[in-house]
Design a protein around this motif. Structure first.
Motif, mmCIF file in Angstrom:
data_model
loop_
_atom_site.group_PDB
_atom_site.id
_atom_site.type_symbol
_atom_site.label_atom_id
_atom_site.label_comp_id
_atom_site.label_asym_id
_atom_site.label_seq_id
_atom_site.Cartn_x
_atom_site.Cartn_y
_atom_site.Cartn_z
ATOM 1 N N LEU A 178 -11.402 -3.210 -0.495
ATOM 2 C CA LEU A 178 -10.259 -2.305 -0.689
ATOM 3 C C LEU A 178 -10.590 -1.116 -1.593
ATOM 4 C CD1 LEU A 178 -7.327 -4.857 -1.095
ATOM 5 C CD2 LEU A 178 -8.053 -3.646 0.951
ATOM 6 N N ARG A 179 -11.838 -0.982 -1.981
ATOM 7 C CA ARG A 179 -12.232 0.098 -2.887
ATOM 8 C C ARG A 179 -11.848 1.452 -2.295
ATOM 9 N NH1 ARG A 179 -18.207 0.147 -5.404
ATOM 10 N NH2 ARG A 179 -17.388 0.172 -7.492
ATOM 11 N N GLY A 180 -11.149 2.257 -3.094
ATOM 12 C CA GLY A 180 -10.749 3.599 -2.676
ATOM 13 C C GLY A 180 -9.475 3.647 -1.849
ATOM 14 N N LEU A 181 -8.900 2.497 -1.506
ATOM 15 C CA LEU A 181 -7.683 2.492 -0.689
ATOM 16 C C LEU A 181 -6.529 3.267 -1.332
ATOM 17 C CD1 LEU A 181 -6.113 1.568 1.816
ATOM 18 C CD2 LEU A 181 -5.594 -0.548 0.585
ATOM 19 N N PRO A 182 -6.262 3.113 -2.635
ATOM 20 C CA PRO A 182 -5.138 3.860 -3.220
ATOM 21 C C PRO A 182 -5.255 5.373 -3.047
ATOM 22 C CG PRO A 182 -5.859 2.143 -4.721
ATOM 23 C CD PRO A 182 -6.869 2.194 -3.606
ATOM 24 N N GLN A 183 -6.472 5.885 -3.054
ATOM 25 C CA GLN A 183 -6.661 7.327 -2.903
ATOM 26 C C GLN A 183 -6.466 7.784 -1.447
ATOM 27 O OE1 GLN A 183 -9.023 5.349 -4.548
ATOM 28 N NE2 GLN A 183 -8.154 5.848 -6.548
ATOM 29 N N ARG A 184 -6.542 6.851 -0.503
ATOM 30 C CA ARG A 184 -6.391 7.213 0.906
ATOM 31 C C ARG A 184 -4.947 7.147 1.387
ATOM 32 N NH1 ARG A 184 -11.010 3.802 1.115
ATOM 33 N NH2 ARG A 184 -9.878 2.169 2.232
ATOM 34 N N ILE A 185 -4.044 6.669 0.542
ATOM 35 C CA ILE A 185 -2.632 6.561 0.926
ATOM 36 C C ILE A 185 -1.893 7.824 0.510
ATOM 37 C CG2 ILE A 185 -0.500 5.284 0.495
ATOM 38 C CD1 ILE A 185 -2.213 2.762 0.332
ATOM 39 N N ASP A 186 -1.089 8.346 1.411
ATOM 40 C CA ASP A 186 -0.318 9.570 1.158
ATOM 41 C C ASP A 186 0.950 9.219 0.378
ATOM 42 O OD1 ASP A 186 1.022 11.973 1.182
ATOM 43 O OD2 ASP A 186 1.286 12.054 3.354
ATOM 44 N N TRP A 187 1.011 9.662 -0.875
ATOM 45 C CA TRP A 187 2.176 9.402 -1.731
ATOM 46 C C TRP A 187 3.072 10.640 -1.847
ATOM 47 C CZ3 TRP A 187 2.983 4.529 -2.821
ATOM 48 C CH2 TRP A 187 1.914 3.648 -2.906
ATOM 49 N N SER A 188 2.936 11.603 -0.969
ATOM 50 C CA SER A 188 3.637 12.873 -1.132
ATOM 51 C C SER A 188 5.128 12.788 -0.815
ATOM 52 C CB SER A 188 2.989 13.955 -0.249
ATOM 53 O OG SER A 188 3.084 13.588 1.118
ATOM 54 N N GLU A 189 5.567 11.770 -0.149
ATOM 55 C CA GLU A 189 6.994 11.634 0.186
ATOM 56 C C GLU A 189 7.720 10.893 -0.929
ATOM 57 O OE1 GLU A 189 10.275 12.285 1.464
ATOM 58 O OE2 GLU A 189 8.807 12.907 2.961
ATOM 59 N N PRO A 190 8.552 11.601 -1.730
ATOM 60 C CA PRO A 190 9.179 10.966 -2.901
ATOM 61 C C PRO A 190 10.078 9.783 -2.574
ATOM 62 C CG PRO A 190 9.670 13.336 -2.814
ATOM 63 C CD PRO A 190 8.889 12.995 -1.605
ATOM 64 N N GLN A 191 10.691 9.780 -1.391
ATOM 65 C CA GLN A 191 11.616 8.688 -1.076
ATOM 66 C C GLN A 191 10.895 7.358 -0.887
ATOM 67 O OE1 GLN A 191 13.648 8.963 2.698
ATOM 68 N NE2 GLN A 191 12.017 10.213 3.579
ATOM 69 N N PHE A 192 9.584 7.379 -0.758
ATOM 70 C CA PHE A 192 8.837 6.139 -0.615
ATOM 71 C C PHE A 192 8.114 5.747 -1.910
ATOM 72 C CE2 PHE A 192 8.369 7.904 3.866
ATOM 73 C CZ PHE A 192 9.570 7.320 4.269
#
Length: 196
Positions: A178-192
């Protein structure tokens, strides 16, 4: 590049058995050339959330968690529950520090218990921080009698040491996968931003 594992000793007592187990696990990881960081809630006390951190412990903890590829969360069992310091820690820790990082839960008990805090943490600590508790867990029972010296003193001590090594290997496999997985997830949508 070697893996980096943060260990969170969840007892609010200084020089706790939980911190002893965390130090033992950290030493075992270091023997595998894994970098470790110990967060001992008995020495770096967080205020009761949502109060301000007057001692500025949280910023340092947050940076340690952000650098970590995986986490080991250790909880003593107090009256069948996870420690208040650890529950409070999960109010501070969010997705910026822990999202989608594999974590090994470790229960610590002076008797034959230790399982209830792990069930409690699996049920109520992951929602907003999105920590990824792996299916494997470790319970160190009769903790005063084990993991004290360089060599095991009896069969029970040897058994838990072997189980700990196996659980650490499982965690390292998850951390690598799972190394690097957090950086590959798009967190740009505030409602999520928060879990459901």
């Amino acid at each position: 590049m070697s893996l980096n594992i943060a260990l969170v000793a969840g007892s609010s007592r200084s020089d706790s058995q939980t911190a002893k187990v965390a130090a033992y696990l950290a030493a075992r990881l270091q023997q595998r050339d894994v970098q470790t960081q110990l967060i001992d809630l008995g020495h770096s006390t967080l205020p009761l959330w949502p109060a301000d951190d007057g001692h500025d412990h949280w910023p340092a903890m947050a940076e340690q968690l952000k650098r970590a590829d995986a986490v080991i969360v250790l909880s003593p069992e107090w009256n069948g529950m996870a420690s208040p310091a650890l529950k409070n820690f999960f109010l501070f820790a969010g997705r910026h520090e822990l999202a989608h990082k594999p974590a090994l839960l470790v229960g610590v008990s002076s008797g034959q218990g230790g399982a209830y805090p792990l069930s409690e943490l699996r049920a109520s600590s992951y929602k907003n921080c999105r920590i990824c508790f792996i299916p494997e867990q470790l319970i160190v029972r009769q903790v005063e009698a084990v993991m004290n010296d360089a060599a095991a003193v009896d069969a029970d001590d040897q058994r838990i040491r072997e189980r700990a090594d196996w659980a650490l290997e499982v965690l390292l496999q998850y951390a690598e996968a799972l190394r690097g997985l957090p950086q590959r997830i798009d967190w740009s949508e505030p409602q999520f931003g928060n879990g459901m």
